[in-house]
Enzyme design. Structure first.
Site, short mmCIF file in Angstrom:
data_model
loop_
_atom_site.label_atom_id
_atom_site.label_comp_id
_atom_site.label_asym_id
_atom_site.label_seq_id
_atom_site.Cartn_x
_atom_site.Cartn_y
_atom_site.Cartn_z
N ARG A 24 -0.66 12.45 -0.06
CA ARG A 24 -1.83 13.32 -0.16
C ARG A 24 -1.52 14.71 0.37
NH1 ARG A 24 -2.33 9.52 3.78
NH2 ARG A 24 -2.56 10.28 5.93
N HIS A 39 12.51 -1.70 4.37
CA HIS A 39 12.82 -0.66 5.35
C HIS A 39 14.08 0.12 4.99
CE1 HIS A 39 9.79 -0.81 8.53
NE2 HIS A 39 9.61 -2.06 8.13
N GLY A 44 -17.28 10.92 -1.33
CA GLY A 44 -16.39 10.46 -2.38
C GLY A 44 -16.99 9.34 -3.21
N HIS A 55 0.86 -1.19 0.00
CA HIS A 55 0.00 0.00 0.00
C HIS A 55 0.89 1.23 0.00
CE1 HIS A 55 -1.57 3.28 2.68
NE2 HIS A 55 -2.52 3.26 1.78
N HIS A 61 -8.56 -4.51 17.66
CA HIS A 61 -9.47 -5.58 18.07
C HIS A 61 -8.84 -6.96 17.92
CE1 HIS A 61 -10.03 -5.18 13.74
NE2 HIS A 61 -10.58 -6.39 13.72
#
Length: 308
Positions: free
Chosen positions: A116, A151, A265, A112, A181
């Protein structure tokens, strides 16, 4: 503090989208990205649009989306103002490039990346702006060499922006991409930053560009290293099970997903990050000593990967 150049940011993001899609298409060799340009209708004070590019059923990439968006609105949604109440009542522009790649081979991790820019403005007042983004890696069957490489490139992306940048944004990534969770991280992390404006516009913009430009150097060698790794139905089944964690994070915790949905959106573009196939099962546990158990015991644990 230098004033933001919104046009320069938008131009960079669209160029980065094209570069990434070209590179991934070439590596996959069997499928191409479909392109759809879209616009918001202007109702309820919402404007702008974007370019969604999606590749499916490739030789390497089962499904991947690379989405550019540049949207405007008369007020920010709750996901943006919850931790920044001074933004309430301001008009905004939000632009970004967001991508998720779900490979077919379980030995290639899901990746991912998002970069922005937000700016909120009100007449006769200085604009409030910031950059955000980063990249993270979600392995199913980990590889120490790949994790170190990922990394190392993340570290390289931070060079020239202060010695504290890599450890700061690595830790932020570890903290952010965490399924509370489940009490487990989503993957091995990478970089994450948000609300970045303290360096001034030009330096913050250069940092965002550095993160965006380092995604392909971080991910492509991992694809090339693992794409011919043999796998069986067992590894494929475990990959689909672990993809469920990815879905849970994106729908429950991800700030970008919440912002997109709450700001009106385009749903198809926002949810392009979800994998095409996924499994859940009740209270499943890996067999002791297995490759699957090693993911939990070794890779989904906090680590200073550069020292390994």
């Amino acid at each position: 503090m230098s004033l933001p150049d919104k046009s320069a940011v938008a131009t960079y993001l669209q160029s980065l989208q094209q570069q990434i899609c070209d590179t991934l298409e070439k590596e996959d060799g069997a499928a191409r990205f479909e392109t759809e340009e879209w616009e918001r209708d202007g109702e309820h004070g919402l404007g702008g649009g974007g370019i969604t590019r999606v590749l499916t059923d490739g030789a390497i990439i089962e499904q991947g989306g690379v989405n550019f968006s540049h949207v405007t609105g008369s007020s920010l949604p709750p996901s943006a103002t919850a931790h920044r109440p001074e933004l309430a009542g301001r008009a905004f522009e939000a632009m970004g490039l967001s991508l998720v790649i779900h490979p077919l081979n379980p030995y290639i991790p899901t990746s991912h990346m998002n970069v922005r820019f937000f700016i909120a403005e009100r007449e006769d007042e200085p604009p409030i702006w910031w950059f955000g983004g980063g990249f993270d890696l979600t392995p199913y069957y980990g590889d120490d060499q790949d994790c170190h490489h990922w990394h190392q490139v993340a570290f390289n992306a931070c060079q020239g922006f202060g010695e504290e940048s890599y450890p700061r944004f690595k830790q932020w990534c570890d903290d952010y991409f965490y399924l509370r969770h489940r009490d487990e991280p989503r993957g091995i992390g990478g970089l994450f930053f948000d609300d970045l404006n303290e360096w001034g516009f030009e330096t913050c913009f250069r940092f965002m560009q550095s993160v965006g430009d380092h995604y392909i150097p971080a991910y492509l060698p991992i694809i090339q290293h693992q794409k011919d790794h043999p796998y069986s139905d067992r590894q494929r089944d475990f990959q689909l099970y672990r993809r469920g964690r990815y879905v849970e994070f994106n729908l429950v915790f991800d700030r970008g997903t919440l912002f997109g949905l709450q700001s009106g959106g385009r749903t198809e573009s926002i949810l392009m990050s979800l994998p095409p196939l996924v499994k859940w099962r009740y209270n499943w546990q890996p067999e002791a000593g297995s490759e699957e158990a090693r993911l939990y015991e070794h890779y989904l644990q906090p680590k200073a990967w550069l020292t390994l």
